[in-house]
Design an enzyme around this catalytic site. Structure first.
Site, PDB file in Angstrom:
ATOM      1  CB  CYS A   1      53.757  91.804  42.691  1.00  0.00           C
ATOM      2  SG  CYS A   1      53.993  90.565  43.773  1.00  0.00           S
TER       3      CYS A   1
ATOM      4  CB  CYS B   1      65.662  95.555  23.207  1.00  0.00           C
ATOM      5  SG  CYS B   1      66.847  94.297  23.826  1.00  0.00           S
TER       6      CYS B   1
ATOM      7  CG  ASP C   1      53.742  94.977  49.059  1.00  0.00           C
ATOM      8  OD1 ASP C   1      53.482  94.229  48.088  1.00  0.00           O
ATOM      9  OD2 ASP C   1      54.789  95.624  48.852  1.00  0.00           O
TER      10      ASP C   1
END
Ligand code: SAH
Length: 454
Positions: free
Chosen positions: A410, A74, A383
């Site tokens: 996460c 990138c 979650d």
């Protein structure tokens, strides 16, 4: 006097990587963090910040390069805050993410007997984001769009981001042209003036249906008719265009109120055998092929036989709950965002999964209600967001004593904290890291806990 001084230029060998992907060099046991430096590299670096317990260095030159080093594809990588690991090859990224989980659970949590699986990676780890929240800025007479520079709110005007869908790149460029063509003002955070704050794009991975949301510091978009016409002519996959009103002076991207100005209020997507409706506000996993793998692991770890009562906490639009439902007696889902629960109910209908009940509310409150009602779960899946589960929730879980807990996270550090709270009753059996966000430092994990007496 500190070990090193600001502006000092030093040489050293990188011993380790932090969970932020920064190289670690030690001078007399004092750590210096050097972004973009990799383990095993010999480098020259300059001290740019000195603190009591650590310093930050800037990479100047690499004398000996790591085999894991990659040329970042990138062109904005050096400046942009979006990705942190493009200079590390993908296999090494997966190892680094596993190591992070090993460090947490084996070292910090002292559970070295627990197997930590290899990180489940992506076959082609590019153009994977199905949701883009693109900041809009620039001058009053010129709109710029792109992601923020590291640790700032300065927009890098870009025409391509390699981790969002290609269609999102094309629509980003088209929207910028249109906003400039009609002289529509970008929002200026400092002065709180101007109209367009963000453009949010969502796309169904399998259906290709696209939603475009203009987040405005106002209630309407000038030249709305022409803009809609132009966008939908160029991109017939656009099935929904919305205006979201956000007149607050805060970092929150979307306001509470949205109106549909073209097409449907939701788009559809498919995951495995299930179809989902998604609106502009509800949480939906970013990386669809990896989500499939994540849920397959969660379902496998739950080991359902068809007779179990399952609770799915922090259920979003019901994705995990509905993945469990075909193999369960009944699944209860709870989620704090009301609209997401409405979506979850629709999704259950859409998929003919009638053995489900979805309730809007805080998990820590609703679980107490369920306990009062005498609901006895065999398996609980959770979650939660990055901050992990509420302590009342964990306490209630200990009282309910499900046989298994499948904890999807996460943020493995809050997951470790929560797992430790459960250890008197539960054994941590297995942890599997899954790479949902290639080229960033995020890592997702699925942990299986089993009640000790079974
Ligand atoms: N399991 C879902 C969503 C996970 S994201 C999926 O995989 O798609 C975490 C979710 O927890 C978000 O939808 C967020 O709105 C919700 N949430 C945050 N705090 C909560 C709370 N206290 N109680 C219930 N849900 C909460």
């Amino acid at each position: 006097m500190t070990v090193v001084q600001k502006n000092q230029v030093l040489e050293g060998e990188v011993m380790d990587l932090t969970h932020e992907g920064h190289g670690v060099i030690k001078v007399n046991a004092y750590p210096i963090f050097v972004p973009h430096a990799l383990i095993g590299e010999r480098i020259q670096y300059k001290i740019i910040k000195v603190k009591k317990n650590f310093a930050i260095g800037k990479l100047i030159e690499i004398y000996k390069e790591s085999d894991a080093r990659e040329v970042p594809p990138c062109e904005y990588y050096d400046k942009c805050g979006g990705c942190q690991l493009q200079h590390l090859n993908y296999t090494a990224q997966l190892e680094m993410k596993r190591n992070q989980v090993v460090n947490l659970f084996h070292r910090k949590g002292k559970m070295s007997h627990v197997p930590i699986q290899n990180t489940v990676g992506m076959e082609n780890p590019w153009f994977y984001r199905n949701k883009s929240q693109i900041p809009v800025g620039g001058q009053t007479d010129y709109v710029e769009m792109g992601y923020y520079r590291q640790r700032s709110h300065d927009i890098i005007n870009m025409d391509k981001c390699l981790i969002q869908y290609e269609a999102h790149n094309e629509i980003m460029n088209a929207v910028r042209r249109l906003l400039n063509h009609y002289h529509i003002t970008p929002y200026d955070e400092r002065q709180q003036l101007g109209l367009v704050r963000h453009v949010v794009l969502r796309k169904g991975f399998y259906t290709n249906e696209i939603m475009v949301v203009f987040v405005l510091n106002g209630t309407s978009l000038p030249h709305q008719k022409e803009i809609i016409q132009n966008l939908t002519d160029a991109f017939p996959q656009i099935k929904s265009i919305k205006i979201n009103i956000n007149q607050s002076n805060s970092n929150v991207i979307m306001g509470k109120q949205s109106k549909t100005v073209y097409g449907n209020s939701t788009i559809k997507d498919i995951q495995g055998d299930l179809t989902f409706k998604i609106n502009d506000q509800s949480f939906y996993q970013i990386n669809v092929p990896q989500t499939k793998k994540l849920y397959d692991i969660a379902v496998r770890e739950a080991g359902l036989t068809g007779n179990e009562v399952v609770l799915d906490a922090y259920c979003g639009i019901g994705t995990i709950a509905l993945a469990m439902a075909p193999n369960a007696q009944h699944v209860y889902g709870v989620e704090v965002v009301f609209e997401a629960i409405e979506n979850a109910k629709t999704n259950a209908e859409l998929n003919g999964l009638h053995n489900t009940t979805f309730v809007a509310g805080a998990a820590e409150e609703v679980i107490l209600e369920w306990q009062k009602q005498g609901i006895q779960p065999d398996v609980v899946t959770v979650d939660p967001p990055r901050k992990g589960c509420d302590s009342i929730f964990i306490e209630t879980l200990k009282q309910l004593q499900p046989q298994k807990i499948v904890y999807v996270s996460c943020n493995p550090s809050t997951q470790l904290r929560d797992v430790q709270l459960l250890l008197e009753r539960y054994e941590l059996v297995n942890v599997t890291p899954v790479d949902m966000f290639p080229h960033t430092t995020h890592v997702e994990t699925v942990a299986l806990l089993k009640r000790k007496d079974i």
